[in-house]
Design a protein around this motif. Structure first.
Motif, PDB file in Angstrom:
ATOM      1  N   ILE A  92       0.780  -1.289   0.167  1.00  0.00           N
ATOM      2  CA  ILE A  92      -0.071   0.215   0.003  1.00  0.00           C
ATOM      3  C   ILE A  92       0.886   1.334   0.116  1.00  0.00           C
ATOM      4  N   ARG A  93       0.441   2.107  -0.788  1.00  0.00           N
ATOM      5  CA  ARG A  93       1.433   3.435  -0.901  1.00  0.00           C
ATOM      6  C   ARG A  93       0.643   4.784  -0.631  1.00  0.00           C
ATOM      7  N   ALA A  94      -0.613   4.522  -0.272  1.00  0.00           N
ATOM      8  CA  ALA A  94      -1.687   5.798  -0.098  1.00  0.00           C
ATOM      9  C   ALA A  94      -2.040   5.698   1.039  1.00  0.00           C
ATOM     10  N   PHE A  95      -2.232   6.927   2.067  1.00  0.00           N
ATOM     11  CA  PHE A  95      -2.705   6.984   3.007  1.00  0.00           C
ATOM     12  C   PHE A  95      -3.837   8.297   3.217  1.00  0.00           C
ATOM     13  N   ALA A  96      -5.095   8.034   3.436  1.00  0.00           N
ATOM     14  CA  ALA A  96      -6.128   8.847   3.437  1.00  0.00           C
ATOM     15  C   ALA A  96      -6.745   9.037   4.808  1.00  0.00           C
ATOM     16  N   LEU A  97      -6.962  10.463   5.279  1.00  0.00           N
ATOM     17  CA  LEU A  97      -7.377  10.470   6.603  1.00  0.00           C
ATOM     18  C   LEU A  97      -8.682  11.334   6.755  1.00  0.00           C
ATOM     19  N   TYR A 158      -3.752  11.797   1.312  1.00  0.00           N
ATOM     20  CA  TYR A 158      -5.020  12.289   1.113  1.00  0.00           C
ATOM     21  C   TYR A 158      -5.839  12.643   2.237  1.00  0.00           C
ATOM     22  N   GLY A 159      -6.585  13.509   1.854  1.00  0.00           N
ATOM     23  CA  GLY A 159      -7.840  13.917   2.836  1.00  0.00           C
ATOM     24  C   GLY A 159      -9.335  13.529   2.080  1.00  0.00           C
ATOM     25  N   VAL A 261     -13.234   9.235  -0.940  1.00  0.00           N
ATOM     26  CA  VAL A 261     -12.297   8.027  -0.929  1.00  0.00           C
ATOM     27  C   VAL A 261     -12.521   7.107  -2.305  1.00  0.00           C
ATOM     28  N   MET A 262     -13.852   7.032  -2.969  1.00  0.00           N
ATOM     29  CA  MET A 262     -13.571   6.339  -4.229  1.00  0.00           C
ATOM     30  C   MET A 262     -12.865   6.983  -5.183  1.00  0.00           C
ATOM     31  N   TRP A 263     -12.839   8.299  -5.200  1.00  0.00           N
ATOM     32  CA  TRP A 263     -12.059   9.094  -6.110  1.00  0.00           C
ATOM     33  C   TRP A 263     -10.407   8.876  -5.789  1.00  0.00           C
ATOM     34  N   ILE A 264     -10.267   8.731  -4.652  1.00  0.00           N
ATOM     35  CA  ILE A 264      -8.863   8.585  -4.120  1.00  0.00           C
ATOM     36  C   ILE A 264      -8.406   7.252  -4.773  1.00  0.00           C
ATOM     37  N   LEU A 265      -9.227   6.141  -4.554  1.00  0.00           N
ATOM     38  CA  LEU A 265      -8.955   4.947  -4.937  1.00  0.00           C
ATOM     39  C   LEU A 265      -8.561   4.901  -6.502  1.00  0.00           C
ATOM     40  N   SER A 266      -9.446   5.540  -7.178  1.00  0.00           N
ATOM     41  CA  SER A 266      -9.513   5.699  -8.526  1.00  0.00           C
ATOM     42  C   SER A 266      -8.231   6.134  -9.027  1.00  0.00           C
ATOM     43  N   MET A 267      -7.632   7.218  -8.528  1.00  0.00           N
ATOM     44  CA  MET A 267      -6.257   7.979  -8.613  1.00  0.00           C
ATOM     45  C   MET A 267      -5.301   7.004  -8.449  1.00  0.00           C
TER      46      MET A 267
END
Length: 414
Positions: A92-97, A158-159, A261-267
């Motif tokens: 995993i390379r992305a952290f979203a808060l 990400y937020g 969150v779904m936008w972040i996942l798509s990115m």
């Protein structure tokens, strides 16, 4: 005679209130306000594991870590320890808060070599709950990792919230300037004071919608991010429209957070990464929570969208010294106990902290009954009432089936 009558009424009211306090204090020592029943600690020990040994299923697209409260050191430290484990062992390379996109973009720029300090980056997120040493430690870890990461292997921050305004507007303005888009009207919104300035909501919406249209017609380099900054501002404005119902406002916020969150996942999927890590309060990441009929929480929406692709990790405490805000703006540390038989079993089994993967618990076991039935778990948000929380512990507990809410839970003794 009237004055004496009124005096007697207040004396009676005072006596009643004192009686409630006294009964509550006594009751707290003899059962209902105590720490509740306990699951079998011997059986619990058969399936409990160290937090470092968390394994996620191969089909997982989102790993969600919850927290029973925002105001505890241990839950904040778990963000780093669980994320680091997933970076090293799950790719995993992305952290979203649960923080605003713009403020978290400030952090993202910092971990990619931006100026300032980790503490300044944490403060940019915008909420007091993140202005902590623990958040600075997480940010410092990500920056240090990126210093030696190969191209495309860097960590990103990400937020997915939208409650603040300033950094979203700042970065959108920068993107427009870089694309030659006139920002005269957009800059007037800098005096907006979080969607309450010289423009009404309809005018604010019009300005940002026109900017979105111009961005789409431009040759902006980072069009997707710029467009998302504009969308986050529109989400902020839409929350301002919901003034009649707190439940409706909470439900709308969770809906928008799920979309983000779904936008972040798509990115991240476009970068070749199939899974992301997100962190927020238990009440947002749980997979079957709701605010009433048809008003689902973020985790419920994501679970419905992804099915087995959504992996939710809840948390609970046996005892907590929690930092909470008071009505005067100051903060206070107050002690609470959950009524969770699983948390109590973890404590009695000798764990300071442990992980219980519900899929490992056999169907015919007593422990399976415990995680399937409704149990009373701790749940503290950013609110504090000395009277209600002391006299009515149910105000900081929720009664749910742990297995319906989460795929597993982390229990912290203290």
């Amino acid at each position: 005679m009237k004055k004496k009558k009124h005096s007697r009424i207040w004396v009676v009211v005072g006596i009643i209130l004192l009686g409630i306090v006294a009964v509550g204090s006594i009751y707290s020592h003899f059962g209902g306000f105590g720490t509740g029943p306990c699951a079998d600690e011997t059986e619990f020990m058969q399936y409990a594991d160290q937090v470092d040994n968390i394994k996620i299923p191969e089909k997982t697209k989102i790993v969600a870590l919850g927290e029973a409260s925002h105001g505890n050191v241990e839950f904040q430290q778990l963000k780093l320890s669980v994320f680091q484990n997933l970076v090293e062992n799950a790719g995993i390379r992305a952290f979203a808060l649960e923080g605003d996109y713009g403020g978290c973009e400030y952090v993202n720029r910092y971990i990619h070599g931006g100026e300032g300090t980790a503490e300044q980056a944490a403060a940019a997120i915008g909420f007091a709950i993140y202005r902590t040493d623990e958040m600075a430690d997480l940010i410092s870890y990500m920056r240090k990792y990126n210093e030696t990461a190969k191209a495309g292997d860097d960590l990103r921050f990400y937020g997915f919230d939208m409650q603040n305004w300033s950094y979203n507007l700042q970065y959108l303005t920068e993107a427009c300037k870089a694309s030659g888009i006139d920002v005269t009207e957009l800059k007037k919104l800098e005096d907006n004071d979080e969607a309450d300035g010289g423009y009404d909501i309809e005018e604010q919406t019009r300005i940002i919608m026109e900017i979105k249209k111009e961005l789409q017609e431009s040759d902006a380099k980072d069009i997707k991010q710029a467009d998302h900054l504009a969308d986050t501002l529109l989400q902020n404005i839409s929350l301002g429209k919901v003034i009649d119902s707190a439940v409706e406002g909470n439900a709308l916020r969770d809906q928008r957070m799920a979309e983000n969150v779904m936008w972040i996942l798509s990115m991240e999927e476009q970068r070749g990464n199939a899974c992301i890590f997100i962190s927020g309060h238990n009440g947002h990441i749980e997979r079957s929570g709701n605010y009433g009929t048809d008003n689902r929480v973020m985790g419920n929406i994501l679970s419905d969208e992804l099915g087995e692709g959504y992996f939710a990790i809840g948390t609970d405490f046996y005892k907590t010294n929690c930092n909470l805000p008071k009505s005067d703006g100051k903060r206070i540390t107050h002690t609470f106990y959950s009524y969770d038989p699983l948390a109590k079993a973890a404590k009695k089994a000798g764990y300071d902290m442990c992980w219980l993967d519900f899929s490992k618990v056999p169907e015919n076991s007593k422990l399976k009954e415990q995680i399937t039935d409704h149990v009373s778990m701790g749940s503290l948000g950013e609110g504090y009432s000395a009277f209600f929380m002391s006299i009515f512990p149910q105000s900081y507990r929720i009664s749910q089936s742990p297995e319906k809410l989460y795929d597993g839970m982390i229990f912290v003794k203290k």
